[in-house]
Design an enzyme around this catalytic site. Structure first.
Site, short mmCIF file in Angstrom:
data_model
loop_
_atom_site.label_atom_id
_atom_site.label_comp_id
_atom_site.label_asym_id
_atom_site.label_seq_id
_atom_site.Cartn_x
_atom_site.Cartn_y
_atom_site.Cartn_z
N TYR A 1 -32.66 59.45 124.62
CA TYR A 1 -32.92 59.07 123.23
C TYR A 1 -33.58 57.69 123.18
O TYR A 1 -33.56 56.94 124.16
CB TYR A 1 -31.62 59.07 122.42
CG TYR A 1 -31.84 59.06 120.93
CD1 TYR A 1 -32.57 60.06 120.31
CD2 TYR A 1 -31.31 58.03 120.14
CE1 TYR A 1 -32.77 60.05 118.94
CE2 TYR A 1 -31.50 58.01 118.77
CZ TYR A 1 -32.24 59.02 118.17
OH TYR A 1 -32.45 59.01 116.82
N GLY B 1 -39.80 65.07 116.15
CA GLY B 1 -39.05 65.71 117.22
C GLY B 1 -40.00 66.43 118.17
O GLY B 1 -41.21 66.55 117.88
#
Length: 422
Positions: free
Chosen positions: A101, A327
């Protein structure tokens, strides 16, 4: 029974002594209700708590462990003790555990773990059990959510220092813990992307003011339309008078695919396509019909997939359109095409809700209040969820599998830990 409220005579302990490994076997208290479930205590009134932790990056099934510790009943000034009611598992939570992340959590031994560790999880609905002296804006029984990401929500209880800056109070009337727990990521992402990059509502109003021959509001296109963000975007589009073209993956059978299309149409989607239909050459003709040959331009595309799907979004956009990427679920690279950037004058943006929230704390609060009000009024429906019950006796394996399964295959809903007797 909640921990006693701090008084002026209460002993103040250093933070490192407030959280420590469990001292004794937990014993049950009174029978639970919705807002007063069993609380487990050890000697001297310490609250027993459990948390999923990890001390190194990797797959959740390999690196997560269930850690038991105790929380002192003596709270520092400005602190609150909260109990978790519900906590969803988002793809970003799994990516955080994997170490992929955009931000990395701090690893500490504050919970008494043998190795410096972190607690994953960004979203939750908490109930305040007790407040320390100096806390003015929160009280016992309030429902709260993390004001910022990176809170670490996969736990039964938490001691929150400087609580009024880290927690946001929510008016609980007319809402469920799951609704509150799932409001601050997916719905907020859709809300911002539809508002911040192209003024679709303003464009729609201008069409009508100028008396243009249009058949509806402005268009937007999104892949991953069955995701939590996608479903939210469909509903906001309906509420704001916009029209949407929505792309989903084919299901295992044609009947299941058609059922999904009907479900999204029921939420307000104008057009629902499978990836195969979207990538087919015939879509260009269909898009021309929908936009009346470009007279009703498609100016916003929302991409969470990447790869060929993202390339098709670029091809579909009208001149001066914008593609927003939030995303990359396909894990396929997407090269920025030179031609469309020059000759169609397209814009390419990236959206990260965490950074937007840091820059706009008051805007985030107002947005969440707006969305929760829509839920109360029955105008906005939360995404389907798969509830995973977390009681004191719930095994570590069950919790780890629930986190691991978040990125796998077709799911009937987002995984959400729902806390019972803890």
């Amino acid at each position: 029974m909640a921990a006693p409220r701090l008084t002026t005579r209460a002993l103040r302990l250093p933070t490192s002594k407030l959280l420590r490994p469990a001292l004794t076997t937990a014993t049950p208290r009174a029978a639970p209700t919705l807002t007063q479930k069993r609380h487990l205590t050890g000697p001297y009134g310490y609250h027993q708590s459990k948390a999923l932790t990890f001390s190194s990056f990797g797959e959740p099934i390999d690196v997560l462990s269930l850690h038991t510790h105790s929380i002192s009943p003596t709270l520092p000034s400005g602190s609150v003790l909260v109990r978790t009611l519900a906590a969803p598992v988002n793809p970003a939570d799994v990516n955080t555990i994997q170490g992929t992340y955009g931000s990395k959590p701090p690893f500490t031994t504050l919970l008494g773990t043998a190795q410096p560790s972190a607690v994953p999880g960004n979203e939750a609905c908490f109930e305040v059990l007790s407040v320390g002296q100096g806390v003015k804006g929160l009280e016992k029984g309030d429902w709260v959510i993390p004001a910022k990401t990176g809170f670490g929500t996969f736990r039964t209880h938490a001691l929150v220092e400087e609580a009024e800056g880290k927690l946001m109070r929510v008016e609980r009337e007319g809402l469920t813990p799951v609704q509150v727990a799932t409001v601050s990521v997916n719905p907020c992402s859709a809300y911002r992307m539809l508002k911040d990059y192209v003024d679709l509502v303003g464009l729609s109003m201008r069409w009508y003011r100028e008396g243009k021959d249009v058949s509806g509001g402005a268009w937007f296109l999104q892949n991953g339309a069955n995701s939590g963000v996608g479903r939210a975007a469909v509903q906001f589009g309906r509420l704001w008078g916009l029209r949407s073209i929505n792309v989903v993956r084919e299901r295992e059978t044609p009947e299941e695919t058609e059922e999904l299309k009907e479900e999204l149409t029921g939420l307000g989607a104008n057009v629902v396509l499978t990836e195969q239909e979207f990538l087919d050459r015939s879509f260009r003709d269909r898009l021309g019909e929908l936009t009346k040959g470009g007279k009703e331009p498609l100016l916003l595309g929302m991409n969470c997939v990447g790869g060929k799907s993202a390339s098709a979004v670029v091809k579909a956009l009208s001149p001066k359109g914008c593609m927003v990427t939030y995303g990359g679920m396909s894990r396929q690279s997407f090269p920025f095409p030179t031609g469309p950037q020059i000759f169609k004058r397209l814009r390419f943006e990236g959206f990260w809700l965490s950074e937007w929230g840091k820059e706009n704390p008051e805007g985030k609060k107002k947005m969440i209040e707006d969305i929760l009000n829509l839920m109360r009024e029955g105008k906005f429906k939360e995404s389907p969820v798969q509830e995973v019950e977390w009681n004191w006796e719930t095994e570590e394996k069950t919790l780890k599998e629930a986190v691991q399964g978040t990125l796998g295959g077709f799911r009937s809903g987002k995984g959400v830990f729902v806390f019972g007797e803890t």
